[in-house]
Design a protein around this motif. Sequence first.
Motif, mmCIF file in Angstrom:
data_model
loop_
_atom_site.group_PDB
_atom_site.id
_atom_site.type_symbol
_atom_site.label_atom_id
_atom_site.label_comp_id
_atom_site.label_asym_id
_atom_site.label_seq_id
_atom_site.Cartn_x
_atom_site.Cartn_y
_atom_site.Cartn_z
ATOM 1 N N GLU A 266 0.815 -1.214 0.000
ATOM 2 C CA GLU A 266 0.000 0.000 0.000
ATOM 3 C C GLU A 266 0.851 1.267 0.000
ATOM 4 O O GLU A 266 0.511 2.248 -0.654
ATOM 5 N N THR A 267 1.953 1.249 0.736
ATOM 6 C CA THR A 267 2.782 2.453 0.832
ATOM 7 C C THR A 267 3.872 2.499 -0.229
ATOM 8 O O THR A 267 4.445 3.566 -0.481
ATOM 9 N N GLN A 268 4.176 1.320 -0.819
ATOM 10 C CA GLN A 268 5.279 1.174 -1.780
ATOM 11 C C GLN A 268 6.608 1.641 -1.171
ATOM 12 O O GLN A 268 7.487 2.147 -1.858
ATOM 13 N N LYS A 269 6.718 1.443 0.142
ATOM 14 C CA LYS A 269 7.960 1.742 0.852
ATOM 15 C C LYS A 269 8.555 0.442 1.378
ATOM 16 O O LYS A 269 7.812 -0.470 1.746
ATOM 17 N N PRO A 270 9.883 0.353 1.428
ATOM 18 C CA PRO A 270 10.493 -0.866 1.976
ATOM 19 C C PRO A 270 10.320 -0.935 3.482
ATOM 20 O O PRO A 270 10.257 0.086 4.161
ATOM 21 N N TYR A 271 10.244 -2.155 3.987
ATOM 22 C CA TYR A 271 10.198 -2.392 5.422
ATOM 23 C C TYR A 271 11.556 -2.958 5.810
ATOM 24 O O TYR A 271 11.944 -4.031 5.356
ATOM 25 N N LYS A 272 12.278 -2.213 6.657
ATOM 26 C CA LYS A 272 13.696 -2.514 6.882
ATOM 27 C C LYS A 272 13.914 -3.884 7.510
ATOM 28 O O LYS A 272 14.717 -4.669 7.045
ATOM 29 N N ALA A 273 13.248 -4.180 8.618
ATOM 30 C CA ALA A 273 13.527 -5.441 9.315
ATOM 31 C C ALA A 273 12.361 -5.823 10.211
ATOM 32 O O ALA A 273 11.816 -4.981 10.924
ATOM 33 N N PHE A 274 11.972 -7.089 10.133
ATOM 34 C CA PHE A 274 11.006 -7.625 11.088
ATOM 35 C C PHE A 274 11.341 -9.096 11.317
ATOM 36 O O PHE A 274 11.910 -9.769 10.458
ATOM 37 N N ASP A 275 11.027 -9.576 12.517
ATOM 38 C CA ASP A 275 11.332 -10.956 12.875
ATOM 39 C C ASP A 275 10.269 -11.884 12.303
ATOM 40 O O ASP A 275 9.072 -11.591 12.365
ATOM 41 N N TRP A 276 10.743 -13.002 11.780
ATOM 42 C CA TRP A 276 9.861 -13.946 11.102
ATOM 43 C C TRP A 276 10.257 -15.344 11.561
ATOM 44 O O TRP A 276 11.397 -15.766 11.378
ATOM 45 N N GLU A 277 9.326 -16.045 12.182
ATOM 46 C CA GLU A 277 9.597 -17.413 12.622
ATOM 47 C C GLU A 277 9.154 -18.376 11.525
ATOM 48 O O GLU A 277 7.990 -18.376 11.125
ATOM 49 N N LEU A 278 10.088 -19.199 11.058
ATOM 50 C CA LEU A 278 9.825 -20.097 9.942
ATOM 51 C C LEU A 278 9.886 -21.555 10.395
ATOM 52 O O LEU A 278 10.570 -21.894 11.360
ATOM 53 N N SER A 309 16.775 -12.178 3.968
ATOM 54 C CA SER A 309 16.470 -12.840 5.238
ATOM 55 C C SER A 309 17.760 -13.306 5.890
ATOM 56 O O SER A 309 18.539 -14.033 5.257
ATOM 57 N N ARG A 310 17.968 -12.880 7.119
ATOM 58 C CA ARG A 310 19.163 -13.293 7.873
ATOM 59 C C ARG A 310 18.751 -14.254 8.979
ATOM 60 O O ARG A 310 17.853 -13.980 9.768
ATOM 61 N N ASP A 311 19.415 -15.416 9.003
ATOM 62 C CA ASP A 311 19.128 -16.425 10.018
ATOM 63 C C ASP A 311 19.673 -15.940 11.361
ATOM 64 O O ASP A 311 20.884 -15.809 11.552
ATOM 65 N N VAL A 312 18.764 -15.652 12.285
ATOM 66 C CA VAL A 312 19.172 -15.152 13.605
ATOM 67 C C VAL A 312 18.780 -16.150 14.694
ATOM 68 O O VAL A 312 18.623 -15.772 15.851
ATOM 69 N N THR A 313 18.651 -17.432 14.301
ATOM 70 C CA THR A 313 18.248 -18.452 15.266
ATOM 71 C C THR A 313 19.236 -18.523 16.423
ATOM 72 O O THR A 313 18.841 -18.545 17.595
ATOM 73 N N GLU A 314 20.530 -18.556 16.081
ATOM 74 C CA GLU A 314 21.549 -18.641 17.130
ATOM 75 C C GLU A 314 21.501 -17.412 18.028
ATOM 76 O O GLU A 314 21.609 -17.521 19.255
ATOM 77 N N ARG A 315 21.300 -16.230 17.395
ATOM 78 C CA ARG A 315 21.226 -15.016 18.196
ATOM 79 C C ARG A 315 20.008 -15.039 19.115
ATOM 80 O O ARG A 315 20.091 -14.626 20.278
ATOM 81 N N LYS A 316 18.881 -15.541 18.600
ATOM 82 C CA LYS A 316 17.679 -15.645 19.418
ATOM 83 C C LYS A 316 17.913 -16.584 20.595
ATOM 84 O O LYS A 316 17.460 -16.317 21.722
ATOM 85 N N GLN A 317 18.600 -17.696 20.314
ATOM 86 C CA GLN A 317 18.884 -18.635 21.397
ATOM 87 C C GLN A 317 19.780 -17.991 22.442
ATOM 88 O O GLN A 317 19.583 -18.180 23.650
#
Length: 714
Positions: A266-278, A309-317
Amino acid sequence: PPASNYTGLNFRFFTFDDLAECRKMVTYDPAKQPPLKDKSGNIIGAIETTFETTQRKKTEEQIKEQVFMLENLLFKAADGICVCHNIPAKPYVRFTQWNPVMTDITGYTMDEINTLGWYQTLYPDPEIRRQAIEKMARMREGDDLHLEEWIITTKSGEKKHISISTSIVKRIQREVHVLGIMKDITEQKKAEEALRVSEGKYRTILESIEDGYYEVDLGGTFTFFNNSMCRILGYPPDELIGMNNRNFMDAENAAKVFKTFNWVYETQKPYKAFDWELIRKDGTRCYVETSVSLIIDLNGQPTGFQGISRDVTERKQIEKEKAKLERQLRQAEKVEVLGTLAGGVAHDLNNILSGIVGYPDLLLLKLPEDSPLRKPILNIQESGQKAAAVVRDLLMLARRGVNDYEVLNLNTVISEYLGSPEYKKLKSFYPYVEVKTRLEAGLLNIFGSPIHISKVIMNLVANSAEAIGDKGEISITTANRYIDRPMNGYENIEEGEYASIVVSDTGMGIAPEDLKKIFEPFYTKKKMGISGTGLGMAVVWGTVKDHNGYIDVQSTEGRGATFTILLPVTRKELPPDQIDLSIEDFKGHGQSVLVVDDVKEQRELASVMLSALGYSTFSVASGEEAVEFLKTNPVDLLVLDMIMIPGIDGLDTYREILQLHPGQKAVIASGFSETNRVREAQRLGAGQYIKKPYTLEKIGLAVKEELENESSRA
């Protein structure tokens, strides 16, 4: 015309009514129409033949105009245009038309090409020449329109990429006339090669980065990705292409992702970063930090989404572990604060309780066995001992309360608790709660405090009973456990041999928000008057930590809870059963004992007890007084309080006394647990350490054992 021009000639004229017909063009040719002559050769007349050429002249003008237009087209076209014919069974062609662009492309004129030969000149490479000759042969056999790309060598020796479109314009038997249109695509090929190289670099960069790159259409279906994205999701490329990103999410994450992508659309703006559990292919979960932006086509229309997408699993742990450690630190800080409070309270309470616990022993010595006063005095003593146990609980929270380590077996401790008055009282509150045990035969021993381990079992069983409430089951299980690699649970468990206690119940379970706090002091949801002070689980935690053990908690609301405790085992055997001693076993024989204590009640109690046991006793109120006393009055043994305020403490007092009397025997007394200063005093030569409050048997045995110990501690 003048008549003289027509002397002797007779003309017959055909006239036309339509003036327009008279304007038609006619042609007269004297060579083809000679004059008429008589026999003598005299001209007597002429025959004139008139042909109408109007239509032919129009046709000729049209052809001339078309030829002019074709010549303009041929010479002004942007592409090279030529016409050639191929002589059957001969591998060469002859050109009849050749526009200037052909010369610009090849560098040759038509005459030069006809002289030198098309194939030999432009295709010096034998293989390319063979292919070109075969192509013309196919056209002679019937192939018509062709569009191919070739590499030619120009007159200057330059290699050029050309696109040639050929078609047959006339066929006479096997001789064909071919129209060729040639386009120089060298720059286009260079651009394509540059694009290919650029795409190669782009692909190399994408494949070399650790982060996953992805492109999805507006519906969320994968259209492009790099290998890192495959690694993150656990899918090979041939499976991942065409899959929808909903395949990798639960409902909660799908809603979050949809909301984010919709905002970007809708905004046609990039979204810098959000956490996504896969959810990976193997079912495990991973966490990625994702950026997303809109893909816009040349018409300005959105066609999909792209992102990193950056894998941050280790960082989350690590963050979870850090949060857990922070919780434990906060808990430790709370315990430390409480321990500081308990330390001050315990010193005073022990002094108060000493009389309640100690004097009954002295009174009982003077009462006959059938005295009605014996039972009330014993009740007073038991109450004092219970109060002392509460003080020990407080001290344990400060990690200063575990003492009297010995080899013990968990099965024995559990069995003794289930036969204790405390357990019977608990059963009276919860008569329909059944307790079952599965105690492993051959359970290895541990090294610890039976009082505190028993308290752990009591607290866990009491908690389970209250969680059940009305009717249910508590299971107590013991087992030998070997942990061959570190494990993660409520806390990290190191490799080693352990004896385990597992207490599980069918109660209401523990809410997640409560699970994080259950070991904090005074955090309780228990019923007043039934469950105690709220220190129970904090005591459990403190005891397990003091025994270098681990605790794990698993619980689901409505389905009960399970507490697992792992305590390091020892290969030492249990000590033989102790024989009950009589007072005669620890009586003295007039030896002199100096009691050093800053608290009057403690000095008096210890002095009275030792006097009753047959010792000659003296007492002083500080370390400084003890040093002065011993300068002129040597004694056989010191009973030395470790903490004395103000003035020097027990360790410093003992050091000064050793300067006066090397090898002076002493026992150390304190209301706190054994400390480094206690151990230093023992290293210097002091004997046993006894913990207040005093009992007749405890102080009597310690003093007698030290007096009878003849070994040197110099």
